[in-house]
Design an enzyme around this catalytic site. Sequence first.
Site, PDB file in Angstrom:
ATOM      1  CG  HIS A 198      43.497  38.671  59.805  1.00  0.00           C
ATOM      2  ND1 HIS A 198      44.580  38.465  58.986  1.00  0.00           N
ATOM      3  CD2 HIS A 198      42.445  38.066  59.193  1.00  0.00           C
ATOM      4  CE1 HIS A 198      44.197  37.751  57.930  1.00  0.00           C
ATOM      5  NE2 HIS A 198      42.917  37.499  58.029  1.00  0.00           N
ATOM      6  N   GLY A 199      43.859  42.094  62.917  1.00  0.00           N
ATOM      7  CA  GLY A 199      43.337  42.779  64.092  1.00  0.00           C
ATOM      8  C   GLY A 199      44.414  43.199  65.055  1.00  0.00           C
TER       9      GLY A 199
END
Lengths: 485, 330
Positions: free
Chosen positions: A323-324
């Site tokens: 996701h990041g």
Amino acid sequence: MNFNSLEYMLFLPVTLALYYALPGRVRNPFLLAASYFFYMWWEPAYALLMLFSTAVTYGCALAMGPAREGGAHRRRAWLVLCLAVNLAILFFFKYYNFLASSVNSLLGRSSGGLPALDILLPVGISFYTFQALGYTVDVYRGELEPERSFIDYALFVSFFPQLVAGPIERAGNILPQLKKRHRLEIRDLPGSVLLILIGFCKKMVIADNLAVVVNGAFADPSAYTGAQLAFAALSFTFQIYCDFSAYTDIARGSARLFGVSIMENFRAPFFAESIRDFWRRWHISLSGWFRSYVYIPLGGSRVGKGRRIFNLMVVFLLSGLWHGAAWTFVLWGAVHGLYQAVGVLLDPVREKLYKAVPKNAPLVRAVRILFTFTLVCAAFVVFRAESIADAVYILKSAALAPFTGLFPLALGAMGLTRRMLVVVALHVVLLLAYDGLRDKEAFLGRVSSTVWQKYALGLFLIFSILIFGSYGEEVPRQVFVYFQF
Amino acid sequence: MKRKTKEIVALLLSLAILAGGCWYISRMFMPDRTFYGAGWSMYREEKRDSVDVMFVGSSFVYCDVIPGKLYADTGRTSYVVSAPVCTVATSYYYIREALRTQSPEQIFLEVSSIFFDEYSQYADVAVGYMPWGVNRLGAIFASAAPESRFGLLFPPYSYHQRWQEMELPAFFKRGDETPDPWAGYMYLKEAKPMERGQAEPVELESISFEKNCRYLQKIVELCKDRSISLVCFMSPSCRPYGEAELELIREQLGDAGLRDFNEDAEEIGLDLTTDFYDERHLNFSGAMKFSAFLAEEYGESWQSLPRRDFDGELWSARADKILDPDEGDV
């Protein structure tokens, strides 16, 4: 190009009209060009990156050849090469600076150490990389024949409705559909258009309005009471769901117009009765990808409890990292891994409990749903917070709110007027009612085939967006949350 | 009903509802406009062909000219058709639009706008309140910056969120659909002491001077075609333009000529300490003096204009209003 933009509202009908006007053999090349045009609207240079990734996965799959032709070592070598190149690209663009800052922090260096680079994250790289890698693995496993047509394969990777924020599709689902010659069926139009409108309504009426509350609270949590922070956490949970599922709805509706059926990515996630159930309903394509290509190869559930928990932690840590590039995302993944681990450990306890208490009794289900929802909300605080310290502060304040004082709620002081809060709340109720339908596809199918119902629903959605939507000259446009991943 | 017929009926009905809804939002969600110019709703309540003289331009007109005073002194009707930072192009379309319901014998055009930028930062007001039609479309593309045109073409884009602040009656009736008690004038009570100076020289490269000149010529031609006497003027100011700028305007106007009322400041009797709202705008006291001067200068020539059928009661009320300006001050 954003879905919620005037450009897309022009791009979609024009592309659609040209697609069906063209002869069959030219349609896929045209759609490929249109998809690249769509992608290059952001940053033309990054289309080259996607093209490179496409070429590598295409070439490696062809080089592997069909599984039946043997050559296990050779095939594995091509697979490893493909994985290495694509994951290296993903790592460099997405994680290098994260690694650099983490290493430098660990070493206590403010200068020297690993240099930070000025890298812009290409939009959608996580999505199309995983989609392309999934294809390569499927070919390796013999589940799929290597695709010969570069045009068709490139279109599978870059198909604009799902290029930037998924769903992460399987080649086995999309490639055969791309090879069919589609006819524009007027009777199928209403369903697609309604799905797109539902997506825009979720995004512009619910998600973008709630973003006002969320952005304010998460930017400066100390300025808000525990009750307000609890409300902000709740708001973010609905914001991210509406934002992400809206993208999927628009993607699915848009793809349907071209005769392509894309998988559902959400299935009433807030009605999940356990975290395990939640992950069968939330971002289904990603969890499915990790299950197929990470969890099961590690042994999945068919191993001892300890190993199973290890496998779950690996999957969720990777999911968080996907996701990041930030510790909050990793921690969010870890929290969900922990939830799952505890779930595994408590399996025997639950079995005993459900012998005494009927599992499907409405009250029991309601409690399970609420409890699961609370856990999900709490985890999303970590996901959204700007730092781990902020996440801890928000969770602590929200948890202690009943003791520190719930009132005055002062929700009207969080950026939205009272009227808008009521409207958003009503739309959330309608959304939950829609989600709660046993079969949403059937419902949409029935409505879109009934003359007055489809127009009534369409008008309701359009007017909701027109009047309550977050857009306009004074309103900063909210990009889709998952674009940053 | 056969399915195909049902489909067509349902589609047409839905489109009609959609169009009606957009019309409703465009009309009802826009804030009422009762001051600072661009009061087109109130203008359209004016009795048709009842206005003898029109004053057109920017805030230098709606702050400086009081039709009620002109009527009180001359018995002739006038109206101020203007908007904040109204460009020459917008003035052109304003005149065209105004002439749809009125047929003045004389138009006074304040020409400072020849030195304005191409796109007005107040286009959302100046153009946004214009009635729908070709004149509004012309003004949108001539005076509004490209990024603001969509909101002007589709007002719900700009105003849809106002439902959050509107009271219930506002959803059913607009508050600016009665005749303007000031006939376009903006009542400014406050006085700020000023000092006389001169305006900064204009850098023609930084404005769209050619475009402004083109529209000025269009106004001259329009008035000629409609046999309307055009008086181009500069309103009184603490910082009037220099001779170089005035000469540029005179070159454009040719025979139409330019009346610079700054030359008459002494005769008008403007007091720098009591008659100005700011260095370019008169306050009520200053506007009364200027309007009295205009009545003195032009009143006699106006008596030869054909008599019009106007609302005597309304105009008497407007004349009375200047004696007791009441609410609406700044």
